[in-house]
Design an enzyme around this catalytic site. Structure first.
Site, PDB file in Angstrom:
ATOM      1  N   ASP A  43      -1.884  -2.823 -11.154  1.00  0.00           N
ATOM      2  CA  ASP A  43      -0.544  -2.131 -11.173  1.00  0.00           C
ATOM      3  C   ASP A  43      -0.610  -0.916 -11.811  1.00  0.00           C
ATOM      4  O   ASP A  43      -0.983  -0.944 -12.873  1.00  0.00           O
ATOM      5  CB  ASP A  43       0.645  -3.191 -11.644  1.00  0.00           C
ATOM      6  CG  ASP A  43       1.969  -2.815 -11.000  1.00  0.00           C
ATOM      7  OD1 ASP A  43       1.987  -1.985 -10.319  1.00  0.00           O
ATOM      8  OD2 ASP A  43       2.804  -3.191 -11.801  1.00  0.00           O
ATOM      9  N   GLY A  44       0.274  -0.017 -11.527  1.00  0.00           N
ATOM     10  CA  GLY A  44       0.574   1.126 -12.245  1.00  0.00           C
ATOM     11  C   GLY A  44      -0.291   2.342 -11.867  1.00  0.00           C
ATOM     12  O   GLY A  44       0.090   3.588 -12.546  1.00  0.00           O
ATOM     13  N   ARG A  46       0.531   4.170  -9.269  1.00  0.00           N
ATOM     14  CA  ARG A  46       1.455   5.190  -8.853  1.00  0.00           C
ATOM     15  C   ARG A  46       2.410   5.820  -9.910  1.00  0.00           C
ATOM     16  O   ARG A  46       2.579   7.044 -10.058  1.00  0.00           O
ATOM     17  CB  ARG A  46       2.523   4.620  -7.652  1.00  0.00           C
ATOM     18  CG  ARG A  46       1.731   4.282  -6.548  1.00  0.00           C
ATOM     19  CD  ARG A  46       2.914   4.031  -5.392  1.00  0.00           C
ATOM     20  NE  ARG A  46       3.751   2.892  -5.806  1.00  0.00           N
ATOM     21  CZ  ARG A  46       4.715   2.385  -5.164  1.00  0.00           C
ATOM     22  NH1 ARG A  46       5.250   3.113  -3.934  1.00  0.00           N
ATOM     23  NH2 ARG A  46       5.484   1.462  -5.424  1.00  0.00           N
ATOM     24  N   TRP A  48       1.249   6.178 -13.184  1.00  0.00           N
ATOM     25  CA  TRP A  48       0.397   7.045 -13.738  1.00  0.00           C
ATOM     26  C   TRP A  48       0.235   8.339 -12.981  1.00  0.00           C
ATOM     27  O   TRP A  48       0.349   9.370 -13.739  1.00  0.00           O
ATOM     28  CB  TRP A  48      -0.931   6.161 -13.772  1.00  0.00           C
ATOM     29  CG  TRP A  48      -2.133   6.909 -14.400  1.00  0.00           C
ATOM     30  CD1 TRP A  48      -2.133   7.151 -15.935  1.00  0.00           C
ATOM     31  CD2 TRP A  48      -2.971   7.922 -13.940  1.00  0.00           C
ATOM     32  NE1 TRP A  48      -3.339   8.076 -16.084  1.00  0.00           N
ATOM     33  CE2 TRP A  48      -3.781   8.190 -14.826  1.00  0.00           C
ATOM     34  CE3 TRP A  48      -3.311   8.007 -12.592  1.00  0.00           C
ATOM     35  CZ2 TRP A  48      -5.003   9.272 -14.633  1.00  0.00           C
ATOM     36  CZ3 TRP A  48      -4.560   9.080 -12.452  1.00  0.00           C
ATOM     37  CH2 TRP A  48      -5.416   9.567 -13.318  1.00  0.00           C
ATOM     38  N   SER A  88      -0.892  -5.572  -0.734  1.00  0.00           N
ATOM     39  CA  SER A  88      -0.252  -6.894  -0.196  1.00  0.00           C
ATOM     40  C   SER A  88       0.400  -6.672   1.188  1.00  0.00           C
ATOM     41  O   SER A  88       0.312  -5.372   1.633  1.00  0.00           O
ATOM     42  CB  SER A  88       0.881  -7.368  -1.170  1.00  0.00           C
ATOM     43  OG  SER A  88       2.221  -6.169  -1.110  1.00  0.00           O
ATOM     44  N   THR A  89       0.529  -7.814   1.775  1.00  0.00           N
ATOM     45  CA  THR A  89       1.464  -7.785   2.929  1.00  0.00           C
ATOM     46  C   THR A  89       2.708  -6.724   2.902  1.00  0.00           C
ATOM     47  O   THR A  89       3.038  -6.035   3.891  1.00  0.00           O
ATOM     48  CB  THR A  89       1.640  -8.975   3.748  1.00  0.00           C
ATOM     49  OG1 THR A  89       2.513 -10.002   2.469  1.00  0.00           O
ATOM     50  CG2 THR A  89       0.581  -9.643   4.088  1.00  0.00           C
ATOM     51  N   GLU A  90       3.464  -6.976   1.725  1.00  0.00           N
ATOM     52  CA  GLU A  90       4.762  -6.027   1.405  1.00  0.00           C
ATOM     53  C   GLU A  90       4.464  -4.754   1.303  1.00  0.00           C
ATOM     54  O   GLU A  90       5.495  -3.836   1.597  1.00  0.00           O
ATOM     55  CB  GLU A  90       5.461  -6.918   0.213  1.00  0.00           C
ATOM     56  CG  GLU A  90       5.746  -8.147   0.317  1.00  0.00           C
ATOM     57  CD  GLU A  90       4.765  -9.190   0.154  1.00  0.00           C
ATOM     58  OE1 GLU A  90       5.205 -10.422   0.479  1.00  0.00           O
ATOM     59  OE2 GLU A  90       3.679  -8.874  -0.317  1.00  0.00           O
ATOM     60  N   ASN A  91       3.324  -4.397   0.884  1.00  0.00           N
ATOM     61  CA  ASN A  91       3.023  -2.944   0.603  1.00  0.00           C
ATOM     62  C   ASN A  91       3.033  -1.946   1.952  1.00  0.00           C
ATOM     63  O   ASN A  91       3.114  -0.724   1.911  1.00  0.00           O
ATOM     64  CB  ASN A  91       1.465  -2.563   0.003  1.00  0.00           C
ATOM     65  CG  ASN A  91       1.587  -2.977  -1.416  1.00  0.00           C
ATOM     66  OD1 ASN A  91       0.390  -3.512  -1.962  1.00  0.00           O
ATOM     67  ND2 ASN A  91       2.840  -3.215  -2.122  1.00  0.00           N
ATOM     68  N   ARG A  94       5.818   0.647   2.449  1.00  0.00           N
ATOM     69  CA  ARG A  94       5.641   1.825   1.640  1.00  0.00           C
ATOM     70  C   ARG A  94       5.703   3.066   2.745  1.00  0.00           C
ATOM     71  O   ARG A  94       5.727   2.686   3.865  1.00  0.00           O
ATOM     72  CB  ARG A  94       4.744   2.005   0.959  1.00  0.00           C
ATOM     73  CG  ARG A  94       4.640   1.109  -0.557  1.00  0.00           C
ATOM     74  CD  ARG A  94       3.570   1.092  -1.202  1.00  0.00           C
ATOM     75  NE  ARG A  94       3.562   0.278  -2.561  1.00  0.00           N
ATOM     76  CZ  ARG A  94       2.437   0.019  -3.465  1.00  0.00           C
ATOM     77  NH1 ARG A  94       1.396   0.818  -3.444  1.00  0.00           N
ATOM     78  NH2 ARG A  94       2.872  -0.645  -4.285  1.00  0.00           N
TER      79      ARG A  94
END
EC number: 2.5.1.89
Length: 264
Positions: A43-44, A46, A48, A88-91, A94
């Site tokens: 994680d991080g 984006r 960054w 992830s499936t949720e990604n 985006r």
């Protein structure tokens, strides 16, 4: 010019001390109990990139380079299995531009894995966990080729969770169990924790000893929900591209100091 020179003086001065401490930590870790399986929520990337006023793909690119470093750290410590949460499936929710950039990066990196001589020299098997049918055809084919090209290896495992969700994995497992019960392949009374595990995306994977999340958030985000019941959790307040070897070694060292009870 003078400012740039001065700004590097602290780094130059402290590097020998930093390197000495890293070497000290490495030897301490090597003398202790080495985890068999480390899982990382990367994680991080984006945030960054945003900090550097760069587009999201820039962070993901440097995140992929950091993963290559971590693979080498694991090999150095003989950590046999590394699982990373890539997408992830949720990604998929985006922006179209970011998802397309990520998919192109995944395709490129899978192709690089097939050609990487280190993968073949060290015997690293690549496994892709998730709903591959959700991936674009070019990415799915590249992922499957990476799996095929490394299937014979068993020294190390790199598990890439892609189009993955922990709840989706459990739901898919339950669906297959119900089907096999209806077809008489398994009896309801034979369904236990180990039986369920055999229906997960990669049933031969040992449960993670350690789960690391970078980026400063303190949550699991639907990652390996069935497998991490007794994992040691570590949350690091550093963006993934900035995750250092010394951070990794400190986590392993802290893991070695903990007494794992497994519910007892």
């Amino acid at each position: 010019m003078l400012y740039r020179l001065v700004s590097h003086i602290p780094h130059i001065l402290f590097k020998p001390v930093y390197d000495a401490y890293e070497s000290y930590l490495l030897e301490k870790v090597k003398s202790g109990n080495i985890p068999k399986h480390v899982a990382i929520i990367m994680d991080g990337n984006r945030r960054w990139a945003r900090k550097l006023e760069k587009p999201p793909w820039y962070g993901h690119l440097f995140g992929s380079k950091k993963l290559e470093e971590i693979l080498e750290w694991c090999r150095e410590l003989n950590i046999r299995t590394l699982t990373v949460y890539a997408f992830s499936t949720e990604n998929f929710k985006r922006s179209k531009e970011e998802v397309e950039a990520l998919m192109n990066l995944f395709e490129e990196k899978f192709k690089e894995l097939v050609q990487d001589e280190r993968v073949h020299r060290y015997g690293i098997r690549v496994n892709v966990l998730g709903r591959k049918d959700m991936l674009p055809e070019n990415v799915r084919k590249a992922a499957e080729e990476a799996e095929r090209a490394t299937r014979k290896y068993s020294n190390y495992n790199l598990n890439i969770a892609l189009a993955y969700g922990g709840r989706s994995e459990i739901a898919d497992a339950v669906r297959e169990i119900v089907r096999d019960v209806l077809e008489g392949k398994i009896k309801p009374e034979d369904i236990d924790e180990e039986a369920i595990k055999r229906y997960l995306y990669y049933p031969n994977m040992p449960d993670p000893d350690i789960v690391i999340r970078t980026g400063g958030e303190v949550r699991i985000s639907n990652f390996l929900l069935y497998q991490i019941a007794y994992s040691e959790l570590f949350f690091v307040d550093v963006y993934f591209p900035e995750f250092r070897k010394i951070d990794f070694l400190r986590i392993i060292r802290e893991f070695q100091k903990r007494q794992r009870r497994f519910g007892r």
